[in-house]
Design an enzyme around this catalytic site. Structure first.
Site, PDB file in Angstrom:
ATOM      1  N   HIS A 387       0.838  -1.206   0.000  1.00  0.00           N
ATOM      2  CA  HIS A 387       0.000   0.000   0.000  1.00  0.00           C
ATOM      3  C   HIS A 387       0.867   1.247   0.000  1.00  0.00           C
ATOM      4  O   HIS A 387       1.927   1.288   0.637  1.00  0.00           O
ATOM      5  CB  HIS A 387      -0.921   0.003   1.225  1.00  0.00           C
ATOM      6  CG  HIS A 387      -2.127  -0.877   1.059  1.00  0.00           C
ATOM      7  ND1 HIS A 387      -3.366  -0.396   0.742  1.00  0.00           N
ATOM      8  CD2 HIS A 387      -2.254  -2.212   1.140  1.00  0.00           C
ATOM      9  CE1 HIS A 387      -4.224  -1.404   0.646  1.00  0.00           C
ATOM     10  NE2 HIS A 387      -3.571  -2.523   0.891  1.00  0.00           N
ATOM     11  N   PRO A 388       0.431   2.282  -0.672  1.00  0.00           N
ATOM     12  CA  PRO A 388       1.208   3.535  -0.720  1.00  0.00           C
ATOM     13  C   PRO A 388       0.995   4.366   0.538  1.00  0.00           C
ATOM     14  O   PRO A 388       0.014   4.186   1.277  1.00  0.00           O
ATOM     15  CB  PRO A 388       0.613   4.248  -1.937  1.00  0.00           C
ATOM     16  CG  PRO A 388      -0.829   3.807  -1.937  1.00  0.00           C
ATOM     17  CD  PRO A 388      -0.808   2.359  -1.480  1.00  0.00           C
ATOM     18  N   GLU A 407      -9.479   6.698  -4.453  1.00  0.00           N
ATOM     19  CA  GLU A 407      -9.794   6.669  -3.020  1.00  0.00           C
ATOM     20  C   GLU A 407      -9.197   7.871  -2.300  1.00  0.00           C
ATOM     21  O   GLU A 407      -9.873   8.530  -1.496  1.00  0.00           O
ATOM     22  CB  GLU A 407      -9.294   5.350  -2.409  1.00  0.00           C
ATOM     23  CG  GLU A 407     -10.122   4.144  -2.857  1.00  0.00           C
ATOM     24  CD  GLU A 407      -9.368   2.833  -2.730  1.00  0.00           C
ATOM     25  OE1 GLU A 407      -9.956   1.801  -3.089  1.00  0.00           O
ATOM     26  OE2 GLU A 407      -8.188   2.840  -2.293  1.00  0.00           O
ATOM     27  N   GLN A 408      -7.941   8.161  -2.585  1.00  0.00           N
ATOM     28  CA  GLN A 408      -7.324   9.296  -1.902  1.00  0.00           C
ATOM     29  C   GLN A 408      -7.967  10.617  -2.321  1.00  0.00           C
ATOM     30  O   GLN A 408      -8.162  11.517  -1.500  1.00  0.00           O
ATOM     31  CB  GLN A 408      -5.815   9.302  -2.159  1.00  0.00           C
ATOM     32  CG  GLN A 408      -5.100   8.099  -1.550  1.00  0.00           C
ATOM     33  CD  GLN A 408      -3.621   8.342  -1.307  1.00  0.00           C
ATOM     34  OE1 GLN A 408      -3.174   9.496  -1.189  1.00  0.00           O
ATOM     35  NE2 GLN A 408      -2.861   7.251  -1.183  1.00  0.00           N
ATOM     36  N   PHE A 439       0.920   3.513   6.906  1.00  0.00           N
ATOM     37  CA  PHE A 439      -0.391   3.711   7.547  1.00  0.00           C
ATOM     38  C   PHE A 439      -1.497   3.420   6.528  1.00  0.00           C
ATOM     39  O   PHE A 439      -1.485   3.950   5.413  1.00  0.00           O
ATOM     40  CB  PHE A 439      -0.511   5.142   8.045  1.00  0.00           C
ATOM     41  CG  PHE A 439      -1.846   5.471   8.656  1.00  0.00           C
ATOM     42  CD1 PHE A 439      -2.184   5.024   9.923  1.00  0.00           C
ATOM     43  CD2 PHE A 439      -2.780   6.229   7.949  1.00  0.00           C
ATOM     44  CE1 PHE A 439      -3.405   5.329  10.490  1.00  0.00           C
ATOM     45  CE2 PHE A 439      -4.015   6.532   8.500  1.00  0.00           C
ATOM     46  CZ  PHE A 439      -4.323   6.082   9.777  1.00  0.00           C
ATOM     47  N   ALA A 442      -9.214   2.969   5.385  1.00  0.00           N
ATOM     48  CA  ALA A 442     -10.201   3.037   4.302  1.00  0.00           C
ATOM     49  C   ALA A 442     -10.656   4.481   4.168  1.00  0.00           C
ATOM     50  O   ALA A 442     -11.541   4.937   4.896  1.00  0.00           O
ATOM     51  CB  ALA A 442     -11.374   2.117   4.604  1.00  0.00           C
ATOM     52  N   VAL A 443     -10.052   5.194   3.220  1.00  0.00           N
ATOM     53  CA  VAL A 443     -10.302   6.633   3.136  1.00  0.00           C
ATOM     54  C   VAL A 443     -11.749   6.935   2.750  1.00  0.00           C
ATOM     55  O   VAL A 443     -12.266   8.009   3.078  1.00  0.00           O
ATOM     56  CB  VAL A 443      -9.330   7.300   2.142  1.00  0.00           C
ATOM     57  CG1 VAL A 443      -7.911   7.206   2.654  1.00  0.00           C
ATOM     58  CG2 VAL A 443      -9.449   6.680   0.765  1.00  0.00           C
TER      59      VAL A 443
END
Length: 488
Positions: A387-388, A407-408, A439, A442-443
């Site tokens: 994950h980024p 998502e972001q 970190f 779920a945004v």
């Protein structure tokens, strides 16, 4: 050594445990009715097991004789006369009752029984009753081979057309084999079939779908509970009051659900030799009066009328993505990125026992999450590390996956102030240094403010606790991604 090839035929579960799920379609019954009520008269008398009919033994099913057993090679006079009662007296009592009440009826007619009862057939036709097929003979097909059962179905249709004047448009075999439903659908001439008990609404069956050419078949489920057969079973009704009370409770429940927008269907199964007895017929009469007393809130129809309504209001529609029916390459290509940069999860999930229950977002998520949960700690750590960072360098360089980018952006992480970007950079570095993975949250469940608050709160966790929390967030992200591409 090269990687072993995956098995060509992974396990697939043929039963549909999902159905309509939590989102049933609105039936939209005519006149805005809250419930559809359907009466079936099973006409089996003269089609039951009997040595006179070329069968190996006498009938032993659904009669007044408790614990009856087949008599191999012998006529069972008492059993025969009980069935005869259904034709001679019970049928006419039901015929008078329904015609006087103006109630439409569907007959499940055993073809050989209809052939032996021309007066009753004439009465059914005069009353406008729908005469569906109940098979060639009222016998058990569980041990018949597929070819024999197919031949009997063809002969049932031929004889029915000869006796009634037209081929049957509906079918309920009843004493089925594992082949029966597929054979009926493959025959291609039935508007509806009813050899299921799995729903309160009609539905479309496109059968097993694994390369099967059978056209979609409309199914109108039947019932074994709101059925007078329970007068002839060990656990059942022993008086008319029990039968009436059960039917009334079922009707009232469905009526209330229909008033709340969940209109459904109630089938009532009847047999001339059972409900046709005077002490039981009175209970049926009371129920008919009770249903009619609700006026237009109850639509009383034949199964053929229900089928026509369903075809008009709810025609067959292709299901779109069906994960359980995809080949391996398509499955992995479509779902390999659900867990970030971890296609091995989709590869392993494909080999699970998938079925119709996994063709929804929640169903497929369960399968993918099972693989993730059963993976080694190092494998799960690899998923976390794939994950980024949130609002990190990859995002700034536009090198995120399409899913992560969207998502972001949904939480405004693509439009940070200089101060916010600085704070995210500081937190990302501190978090990775402490835990060894980025970190993850779920945004889509959060805002920019709540993400920062969670970041600052979770960085104080111990590693084991945070590893567990991060894994749960990974599963939640996968669930939300699946909801974007599969039905709920």
């Amino acid at each position: 050594m090269g990687k072993a090839a995956a098995p060509m035929n992974p396990p697939r579960y043929p039963r549909d445990m999902r159905g309509y799920g939590r989102h049933r379609p609105h039936a939209d019954w005519p006149g805005g009715a809250a419930v559809c009520v359907q009466f079936v008269v099973n006409y089996e008398e003269g089609g039951e097991n009997c040595v006179l009919h070329g069968d190996a033994a006498s009938e032993a099913f659904l009669s007044e004789i408790v614990g009856a057993q087949p008599w191999p090679g012998k006529r069972h006079w008492n059993m025969e006369s009980i069935y005869d009662y259904g034709a001679r007296a019970g049928f006419w009592r039901l015929h008078r009752m329904f015609t006087q009440a103006g109630i439409p009826v569907t007959v499940y007619g055993v073809a050989s029984a209809l052939a032996r009862s021309p007066d009753q057939v004439a009465a059914m036709k005069e009353a406008g009753w729908e005469i569906a097929s109940h098979g060639l003979k009222w016998i058990d097909y569980r041990d018949h081979d597929e070819a024999t059962e197919r031949a009997d179905l063809a002969e049932a249709i031929r004889l029915h057309a000869e006796v009634v004047g037209e081929r049957p448009r509906g079918l309920y075999l009843g004493r089925t084999s594992a082949h029966s439903v597929r054979l009926a659908a493959a025959e291609g001439g039935f508007d509806w079939i009813s050899d299921t008990y799995d729903d309160d609404l009609p539905y479309w069956l496109d059968h097993d779908g694994h390369g099967n050419p059978i056209a979609p078949q409309l199914v109108i489920p039947y019932t074994l509970d709101a059925n007078d057969m329970r007068f002839a079973t060990a656990q059942g009704f022993n008086c008319g009051d029990q039968f009436f009370a059960y039917l009334k409770d079922a009707f009232d429940t469905l009526l209330a659900e229909g008033d709340g927008g969940g209109a459904a269907m109630m089938s009532i199964g009847l047999h001339c030799r059972l409900i046709g007895r005077p002490g039981r017929a009175a209970a049926l009469r009371r129920f008919i009066d009770y249903v009619k007393g609700h006026g237009d809130r109850a639509w009383i129809a034949t199964r053929g009328e229900i089928a026509a309504h369903w075809r008009a209001r709810h025609p067959y529609a292709p299901h779109g993505l069906r994960p359980s029916r995809m080949d391996r390459d398509d499955f992995v290509a479509r779902f390999g990125s659900i867990f970030e940069h971890s296609p091995w999860i989709a590869e392993r999930a494909y080999m699970l026992e998938l079925g119709a229950a996994h063709d929804s977002a929640e169903g497929l998520h369960n399968a993918l999450a099972r693989v993730f949960r059963s993976a080694t700690t190092d494998e799960r750590l690899g998923v976390l590390r794939a994950h980024p960072d949130l609002a990190g360098k990859l995002a700034q360089a536009r090198r995120l996956t399409a899913e992560s980018t969207a998502e972001q952006a949904s939480a405004g992480l693509d439009a940070l102030t200089d101060a916010e970007r600085t704070r995210f950079t500081e937190l990302n570095a501190a978090y990775v240094e402490k835990f060894g993975f980025p970190f993850i949250i779920a945004v889509k469940d959060n805002t920019k403010a709540s993400i920062l608050a969670a970041f600052e709160r979770r960085i104080a966790n111990d590693r084991d606790g945070e590893f567990t929390t991060a894994c749960r967030q990974v599963e939640r992200i996968a669930q939300l991604r699946l909801r974007d591409i599969l039905p709920a």
